[in-house]
Design an enzyme around this catalytic site. Structure first.
Site, PDB file in Angstrom:
ATOM      1  N   ASP A 136       7.227  20.724 -39.259  1.00  0.00           N
ATOM      2  CA  ASP A 136       6.104  19.874 -39.660  1.00  0.00           C
ATOM      3  C   ASP A 136       5.208  19.442 -38.503  1.00  0.00           C
ATOM      4  O   ASP A 136       4.080  19.002 -38.727  1.00  0.00           O
ATOM      5  CB  ASP A 136       6.614  18.626 -40.379  1.00  0.00           C
ATOM      6  CG  ASP A 136       7.151  18.923 -41.767  1.00  0.00           C
ATOM      7  OD1 ASP A 136       6.934  20.052 -42.257  1.00  0.00           O
ATOM      8  OD2 ASP A 136       7.797  18.042 -42.355  1.00  0.00           O
ATOM      9  N   ARG A 180       5.265  17.051 -45.648  1.00  0.00           N
ATOM     10  CA  ARG A 180       5.380  15.902 -46.552  1.00  0.00           C
ATOM     11  C   ARG A 180       4.504  14.730 -46.121  1.00  0.00           C
ATOM     12  O   ARG A 180       3.929  14.033 -46.944  1.00  0.00           O
ATOM     13  CB  ARG A 180       6.841  15.438 -46.633  1.00  0.00           C
ATOM     14  CG  ARG A 180       7.728  16.303 -47.495  1.00  0.00           C
ATOM     15  CD  ARG A 180       9.137  15.775 -47.502  1.00  0.00           C
ATOM     16  NE  ARG A 180       9.721  15.768 -46.161  1.00  0.00           N
ATOM     17  CZ  ARG A 180      10.856  15.174 -45.843  1.00  0.00           C
ATOM     18  NH1 ARG A 180      11.516  14.496 -46.763  1.00  0.00           N
ATOM     19  NH2 ARG A 180      11.337  15.237 -44.618  1.00  0.00           N
TER      20      ARG A 180
END
EC number: 2.7.1.11
Length: 329
Positions: A136, A180
């Site tokens: 991420d 996310r």
């Protein structure tokens, strides 16, 4: 070459925790081989913190990590541990480390893993060094995290193929990538893949904006459109696709890339980054550092307190976001 060891480190443990990321094996390899070169024993903990409190520990030597630098995943395996969230679970893990004579622990993972290492050090005094391993790229204190470059390349390869079929059928593809809480992957893929629009968690623009964007693309003569959506954007790709269909009536397809972005052979940039940070983690322990993450900023090694890696926010590049908008005509 001998490196000063004022902390008197004799044995180091290394584990991978949380979601896997391409390049983790290169980091493990670097920890083991740096330790061997400096006369320090390295033990590997299998299945992260979950395995630590169960005593899943083994000695690792240079030959144990041979032929691993090119492999995805993690040879030490990884898992999420609910037991580690309790003081009792961490106490059991600390006892295992003491039983093995460990002087310091290297934790390869993301912010959740760093939380686990932070509390272990705070409660039991075992020095912990974090190595950023997450696709991420959302950890404060490093320009890039291990696995990010490979994840972008994996997603981009899929986008290129979907663009081919989308153009052939004059179809709109809404492609969801991982992220996310951060849109780093989505933004890089959008620019590199020539997407018409990108939706990221950091930008709360109305989902209805995509309708005008698609209509504008059609008016300009485009045969198909690619929309990139980070999974953390409200509603994800499905919500964006529904808005497009409701507002235009056009055929729209959703492709959620999912866990494929975590796998595969790490690209050279991830292997190099992981090698440098794994080496730096051992040197940090030898220097007497603890409770920090080793990262790379501007080409050099940087040390960031573990708690700052999740307390402070790492923003996406606003210049790159502007570039994505500028080029999507």
């Amino acid at each position: 070459m001998a490196y000063p060891n004022p902390a008197g480190i004799k044995r180091v443990a290394v584990l991978t925790s949380g979601g896997d990321a391409p390049g983790m094996n290169a980091a493990i390899r670097a920890v083991v081989r740096t330790g061997a070169q400096q006369g320090i024993e390295v033990v590997g903990v299998r299945r992260g913190f979950s395995g630590l409190h169960r005593g899943e520990v083994q000695l690792l030597g240079p030959r144990d990590v041979a032929n691993t630098i090119q492999r995805g995943g993690t040879i030490l395996l990884t898992a999420r541990s609910h037991t580690w969230r309790s003081p009792e679970g961490r106490a059991k893990g600390a006892a295992v480390l003491r039983e093995w004579g460990v002087d310091g622990l290297v934790v390869i993972g993301g912010d959740g893993s760093f939380h686990g290492g932070y509390f272990l050090q705070e409660e039991h005094g075992i020095p912990v060094i974090g190595v950023p391993g997450t696709i991420d790229n959302d950890l404060y204190g490093t320009d890039h995290t291990i696995g990010y470059f490979t994840a972008v390349e994996t997603a981009l390869e899929a986008v290129d193929k979907l663009r081919d079929t989308g153009a052939s059928h004059e179809r709109i593809f809404v492609i969801e990538v991982m992220g996310r809480h951060a849109g780093h992957i989505a933004l890089d893929v959008a620019v590199a893949g020539g997407a018409e629009e990108v939706f990221i968690p950091e930008d709360k623009k109305p989902i209805g904006d995509v309708v005008n964007i698609v209509k504008d693309s059609i008016a300009k003569g485009k045969r198909g459109s690619i929309i990139i959506v980070a999974e953390g954007y409200d509603g994800g790709a499905e919500a964006v696709a529904q808005a497009i269909h409701a507002g235009t009536g056009l055929e729209t397809r959703v492709s959620i890339l999912g866990h494929i972005q975590r796998g595969g052979t790490p690209v050279s940039s991830d292997r190099i980054l992981a090698s440098r940070l794994g080496e730096a983690a051992v040197y940090a322990l030898m220097d007497g550092k603890k409770g920090v993450m080793v990262g790379r900023i501007g080409g050099g090694i940087a040390y960031t307190p573990l708690h700052e890696t999740w307390e402070k926010r790492k923003d996406v590049s606003r210049d790159l976001y502007r570039c994505a908008k500028m080029l999507s005509i």
